[in-house]
Scaffold this active site. Sequence first.
Site, PDB file in Angstrom:
ATOM      1  N   ASP A  16       0.857  -1.182   0.000  1.00 26.25           N
ATOM      2  CA  ASP A  16       0.000   0.000   0.000  1.00 26.25           C
ATOM      3  C   ASP A  16       0.899   1.240   0.000  1.00 26.25           C
ATOM      4  OD1 ASP A  16      -2.329   1.664   0.402  1.00 26.25           O
ATOM      5  OD2 ASP A  16      -1.737   1.776   2.507  1.00 26.25           O
ATOM      6  N   ASP A  18      -0.260   5.219   0.761  1.00 18.85           N
ATOM      7  CA  ASP A  18      -0.544   6.171   1.836  1.00 18.85           C
ATOM      8  C   ASP A  18      -0.746   5.460   3.168  1.00 18.85           C
ATOM      9  OD1 ASP A  18      -1.158   9.045   0.546  1.00 18.85           O
ATOM     10  OD2 ASP A  18      -1.856   7.478  -0.818  1.00 18.85           O
ATOM     11  N   ASP A 195      -2.378  -0.509   5.786  1.00 21.28           N
ATOM     12  CA  ASP A 195      -2.772   0.120   7.050  1.00 21.28           C
ATOM     13  C   ASP A 195      -4.260   0.389   7.155  1.00 21.28           C
ATOM     14  OD1 ASP A 195      -2.936   3.620   6.760  1.00 21.28           O
ATOM     15  OD2 ASP A 195      -2.685   2.278   5.075  1.00 21.28           O
TER      16      ASP A 195
END
Length: 239
Positions: A16, A18, A195
């Site tokens: 991922d 961001d 996240d």
Amino acid sequence: MPIPPIPALNAALFLDLDGTLIEIAPRPDAVVVPPFLPGLLARLADRLGGAVAIVTGRGLEVARDLTQSPPIAFAAEHGTIVDASLLPGAVIPPMPPPPTPPQAWREQAAAYAAAHGLLFEPKKYGFVLHFRAVPERGPAAAAFLQAMAAGTAFQVMPAHAAAELRPHGLDKGSAVRWLMRHAPFAGRQPIFIGDDVTDQFGIDACAELGGTGYRIPTDFPGPSAVHGWLEGLAGRLAA
């Protein structure tokens, strides 16, 4: 917090962007990319035979620009777009194109954002309402998009202080499964690091395919720890 062990040399990385490789910022256009990140991604791709992919909610061109277009694969817009054109020697076909939301929806969402202090982010196959600056308006923004998408080929997914309208049936897990069908990813152990709630789809797909996944802050305290872990993997591969 114990950091996950460095994986085997046959790993395939799905990362991922961001909140995982770069810190979350108040606005999507205010992120700061660590200057070493593009080179690190290129080294990992070189040492893993190209089996590295950014799997992000960002648009394809934005994700490429942020990372300075290293020779890796990209799965953008939460897996709606899969592109491996920068990956040398790879022949990974694009996924079938999904539906595009009507222009009238985009205009309505942009007007809603302007009227309620939100940030409207257009994407190729959808759009996002960001409410980080006015978190109290998040539930109403999500409900607005839910009403728009009801009974259509689109769904609304929550993200960090945002709600996103995008096509049904496509997510970060479907992107992982697609890439794992093709070289250089096929036959490797898939590892996903993310996240956000949308990253769980990718983590679950990796688990189904014999790999694993890690989440911030459960397994890593933040992006800097992920950087250190990736540097450790790059060093092990070099040795």
